[in-house]
Scaffold this active site. Sequence first.
Site, short mmCIF file in Angstrom:
data_model
loop_
_atom_site.label_atom_id
_atom_site.label_comp_id
_atom_site.label_asym_id
_atom_site.label_seq_id
_atom_site.Cartn_x
_atom_site.Cartn_y
_atom_site.Cartn_z
N GLU A 90 60.39 -14.36 27.87
CA GLU A 90 60.52 -13.34 26.63
C GLU A 90 61.73 -13.61 25.94
OE1 GLU A 90 59.81 -9.44 28.03
OE2 GLU A 90 57.89 -10.01 29.04
N GLU A 130 52.46 -11.86 31.97
CA GLU A 130 52.56 -10.54 32.50
C GLU A 130 51.47 -9.79 31.37
OE1 GLU A 130 56.24 -8.47 31.96
OE2 GLU A 130 57.26 -10.08 33.14
#
Length: 373
Positions: free
Chosen positions: A202, A313
């Site tokens: 991320e 995720e």
Amino acid sequence: MPATGRTPGIRRAVLVLAAALIACLAVVLFLPGQQDRQEGRQESGSEDGQTSGRQGGQEGACGNADGGPTAVGALPAPSGPGLAGLPAISGKRPAFGIATEGGFGLPGQWDEVAIALGESPSLIMAYSNFTEPVPWAGLEAVAARGATPVVTWEPWDPATGPDQTRFALSTITAGHHDAYLQQWAGALRAYGKPVLLRFAHEMNSPWYPWGADTNGNAPADYVDAWRHVHDLFADAGATNVSWVWNPEAPACDSLPLKAFYPGDGYVDVVALDAYNWGTTRENEAWRSARELFAEGLRQLREVAPGIPIVIGETASTESGGSKAEWAEGLVAYLAAQPDVQAFIWFDYRKESDWRIDSSDASRDALRSALSAR
């Protein structure tokens, strides 16, 4: 510029041609830590110079379609018979993976998920940070189930928060942590079995110390740090490690993913994270899997054609819609993307109740969807 001296345009054409040949010959090329990727690490280059924000992309506003998938290989196949008394790993795509609150330390939680869904996960993910050693026992516990471990490796001390400079990207590139990194490289090489290493995920969002615009980070700083860590592992001969480059699914106003891409010679798997927050937060709305992932998939296919894709995720809240229908839609949407090899469900009760069994309806819907795919 690539080490071969080819221009980026010619290199892109070669990659596209190679992808087409792969499709025609139906050859599976992807192997964990494959040697040709290690040898090609010198200067592949991007085309342009445990907390998560879990934002999710906004495909509808961007107006971008998913784009066509390119020919890809496959993730590591399940190995071994698994544990007696537990459901088998299905071997279907998209493969099912799980991240549970106990991480690698509570394997019983993986068993509970497997029994609830009638399928053992083929990928099991947990989080480690730069203050921790290699989770050797956890890796072995995953392998004993015939699954592949996914280590999300985070360069920070989570107790200190995002505004910390000890593990700044510049310190990684400058070699300040080389002794620690080499310990990990040597330990994973000694482990010997396939490992997916999801390093500094991320990075295109600001909530981690290595994230965009945090601590003065620019995309080039991330690329340099990634290459430095990767090269230490390559020099150590850790060819069983596959490198997972995992941005957050982009929103319309996000920086382009390609700005953070280290280059094909440094990446084995590309991934996306996104969550359906529903109505749990201000300025959020219920979002389907397509709304969350389509723009990101389009960009991944453009930046890294032919490289396997994973959803690193994902999960949904119960607030604002039917989580059961969302789970069914997630599996159906990903199953329609032939280059998406797997997805990992974030089975945590954290900012919201992301767990599979937050309701009986949610659990039963995911079980049915996995069975039908």
